[in-house]
Design an enzyme around this catalytic site. Structure first.
Site, PDB file in Angstrom:
ATOM      1  N   PHE A   1      -2.674   5.747  -4.183  1.00 56.21           N
ATOM      2  CA  PHE A   1      -3.972   6.421  -4.037  1.00 56.21           C
ATOM      3  C   PHE A   1      -4.738   5.718  -2.929  1.00 56.21           C
ATOM      4  O   PHE A   1      -4.928   4.506  -2.978  1.00 56.21           O
ATOM      5  CB  PHE A   1      -4.779   6.382  -5.340  1.00 56.21           C
ATOM      6  CG  PHE A   1      -6.033   7.208  -5.245  1.00 56.21           C
ATOM      7  CD1 PHE A   1      -6.008   8.583  -5.460  1.00 56.21           C
ATOM      8  CD2 PHE A   1      -7.242   6.627  -4.872  1.00 56.21           C
ATOM      9  CE1 PHE A   1      -7.156   9.353  -5.327  1.00 56.21           C
ATOM     10  CE2 PHE A   1      -8.395   7.395  -4.739  1.00 56.21           C
ATOM     11  CZ  PHE A   1      -8.345   8.757  -4.971  1.00 56.21           C
TER      12      PHE A   1
ATOM     13  N   ASP B   1      -3.821  -1.874   1.176  1.00 54.39           N
ATOM     14  CA  ASP B   1      -5.020  -1.276   0.577  1.00 54.39           C
ATOM     15  C   ASP B   1      -5.424  -2.118  -0.628  1.00 54.39           C
ATOM     16  O   ASP B   1      -4.802  -2.054  -1.694  1.00 54.39           O
ATOM     17  CB  ASP B   1      -4.710   0.171   0.171  1.00 54.39           C
ATOM     18  CG  ASP B   1      -5.905   0.875  -0.470  1.00 54.39           C
ATOM     19  OD1 ASP B   1      -6.840   0.185  -0.920  1.00 54.39           O
ATOM     20  OD2 ASP B   1      -5.883   2.116  -0.536  1.00 54.39           O
TER      21      ASP B   1
ATOM     22  N   LYS C   1     -14.508  -1.414  -3.528  1.00 53.87           N
ATOM     23  CA  LYS C   1     -15.049  -1.437  -4.893  1.00 53.87           C
ATOM     24  C   LYS C   1     -15.884  -2.674  -5.273  1.00 53.87           C
ATOM     25  O   LYS C   1     -17.082  -2.576  -5.480  1.00 53.87           O
ATOM     26  CB  LYS C   1     -13.916  -1.270  -5.887  1.00 53.87           C
ATOM     27  CG  LYS C   1     -13.309   0.143  -5.876  1.00 53.87           C
ATOM     28  CD  LYS C   1     -12.154   0.235  -6.830  1.00 53.87           C
ATOM     29  CE  LYS C   1     -11.507   1.601  -6.887  1.00 53.87           C
ATOM     30  NZ  LYS C   1     -12.257   2.610  -7.621  1.00 53.87           N
TER      31      LYS C   1
HETATM   32  N1  PLP Z   1      -7.742   3.016  -2.327  1.00 56.17           N
HETATM   33  C1  PLP Z   1      -7.526   2.645  -3.605  1.00 56.17           C
HETATM   34  C2  PLP Z   1      -6.383   1.735  -3.900  1.00 56.17           C
HETATM   35  C3  PLP Z   1      -8.350   3.104  -4.630  1.00 56.17           C
HETATM   36  O1  PLP Z   1      -8.121   2.734  -5.898  1.00 56.17           O
HETATM   37  C4  PLP Z   1      -9.426   3.964  -4.303  1.00 56.17           C
HETATM   38  C5  PLP Z   1     -10.308   4.493  -5.368  1.00 56.17           C
HETATM   39  O2  PLP Z   1      -9.991   4.493  -6.526  1.00 56.17           O
HETATM   40  C6  PLP Z   1      -9.619   4.322  -2.959  1.00 56.17           C
HETATM   41  C7  PLP Z   1      -8.764   3.819  -2.005  1.00 56.17           C
HETATM   42  C8  PLP Z   1     -10.744   5.227  -2.568  1.00 56.17           C
HETATM   43  O3  PLP Z   1     -11.960   4.562  -2.667  1.00 56.17           O
HETATM   44  P1  PLP Z   1     -13.334   5.387  -2.726  1.00 56.17           P
HETATM   45  O4  PLP Z   1     -13.311   6.172  -3.979  1.00 56.17           O
HETATM   46  O5  PLP Z   1     -14.393   4.322  -2.686  1.00 56.17           O
HETATM   47  O6  PLP Z   1     -13.362   6.256  -1.514  1.00 56.17           O
END
Ligand code: PLP
Length: 391
Positions: free
Chosen positions: A127, A213, A242
């Site tokens: 994700f 990520d 986050k």
């Molecule tokens: N990357 C990862 C690993 C995530 O868990 C998330 C959100 O859960 C995101 C990117 C996207 O972040 P945002 O919701 O702040 O755009």
């Protein structure tokens, strides 16, 4: 009243109005233990006084000036992140969310790659966000269907399959490999040292960027400052969001200096990125995180939580790193169990049909861990016996 909001989220059964540390309170005054922390956001718990003081003080000094002018706090936060990342020197771009941090990484990879090298290889089950590019990077084809055509240049490979990465990374068209150290939304599936090291070697051999990520795993959550630090590799690009603002929206994309320098003035920008309000929150968050040694706290509390969960009837396995954990259940009842836990005063989340995700604040106490597991055990005990039977 909620009908004024777009119907992007399922109907909500509880409305929270106040939080303190690991505790949340709803609009009837009922108390809950928050073992999700806003999905790994409030690492320091709700309403942390250092963050509250920082943003209230900053709101009386300077909130925003635009990136046409310099500010003092952003560079300070960037220097702290660079030190915690502890690889080669790098540079940071500030933005407002995880998806934006990954957008920055993807654009940087394209600019760095040049000459038709723009593709990004990511994993099934991953994700990376909901913007069009990060949605396509997200290895969940069912989420793509309604939004075609998506930007081109994304390829997906099965998780932890190094041969698939080998086959996908064509050095004439691929600019980067993008992976999570633990697939969070994908079910709390940790990578391995062997896999991350093999990906690093492959990227080196083919002159391709290794981008990690850390939006969910970053800043102490897994028991290290960053998840990749478990695996003995040095990524070229690292994204985070986050936990950085403990609830104040802020994201960041770090890249080692030679890669970051592919961006020139005008290549990338955002109005709010790096503004004094959000970076004052991040500065306070990082100071408390260092003072409290949150990676060590996550290791200790994670071990206690894992051990206690493993002893619960109906839990067949516990996986994850630090305080990013999933409890695998003996039957596909995770959604019902999460709903019943909420009623019983515990916030957890069904990350798939069989697994509950637990990601409490990193400052969670032993008593809170024990109380949460006791609630979960009672909730599981009350479930109708599953066809496979209990453990
Ligand atoms: N990357 C990862 C690993 C995530 O868990 C998330 C959100 O859960 C995101 C990117 C996207 O972040 P945002 O919701 O702040 O755009």
């Amino acid at each position: 009243m909620n009908d004024v909001l777009m119907h992007t989220y399922p109907p909500q059964t509880v409305t929270f109005v106040r939080g303190q540390g690991t505790e949340l309170f709803d609009d009837t005054g009922k108390r809950y233990l928050d073992f999700l922390a806003g999905i790994a956001v409030v690492g320091l718990g709700h309403s942390h006084p250092a963050v509250a003081d920082a943003i209230s003080e900053q709101s009386r000094i300077l909130l925003h000036v635009s990136n046409l002018f310099g500010t003092t706090i952003g560079p300070e936060v960037a220097a702290t992140l660079d030190r915690l990342i502890a690889t080669t020197p790098g540079r940071v771009f500030f933005c407002n969310s995880g998806a934006e941090a990954n957008e920055c990484a993807i654009k940087l990879a394209r600019k760095w790659g040049g000459h038709g090298r723009f593709a990004v290889v990511s994993a099934y089950g991953s994700f990376h966000g909901r913007t069009l590019a990060t949605l396509h990077a997200t290895g969940q084809p069912q989420k793509h269907e309604a939004f075609q055509p998506l930007p081109e240049g994304f390829r997906h490979v099965p998780w932890l399959d190094i041969d698939a990465v080998d086959a996908a990374v064509d050095p004439t068209s691929v600019a980067a490999v993008l992976l999570e150290p633990v697939q969070g939304e994908g079910g709390v599936m940790p990578a391995t040292t062997e896999y991350f090291q093999a990906v690093r070697r492959l990227c080196d051999e083919r002159n391709v960027l290794f981008m990690v990520d850390e939006v969910q795993t970053g800043l102490g959550r897994t028991g290290r400052w960053f998840g990749f630090q478990h695996f003995g590799v040095q990524p070229d690009v690292i994204t985070m969001a986050k936990a950085l603002g403990n609830g104040v929206p802020i994201g960041a994309c770090w890249a080692r200096a030679e890669v970051a320098d592919a961006f020139e003035p005008g290549d990338h920008a955002t109005t709010f990125g790096g503004q004094p309000l959000a970076t004052s929150a991040a500065r306070a968050v990082l100071a408390v995180m260092e003072e409290e040694d949150v990676p060590a706290r996550a290791v200790a509390a994670g071990a206690r939580l894992t051990k206690a969960l493993e002893a619960v009837d109906g839990v067949t396995a516990v996986r994850g790193l630090g305080l990013l954990l999933a409890a695998e259940l003996s039957a596909p009842i995770a959604k019902q169990v999460a709903a019943d836990a909420l009623t019983a005063g515990l916030v957890v989340n069904a990350v798939n049909d069989r697994a509950l995700r637990l990601a409490p604040p990193l400052l969670v106490t032993d008593d809170e861990v024990d109380e949460a597991v006791a609630i979960l055990a009672t909730v599981l005990q009350a479930q109708p016996v599953a066809p496979e039977g209990r453990r």
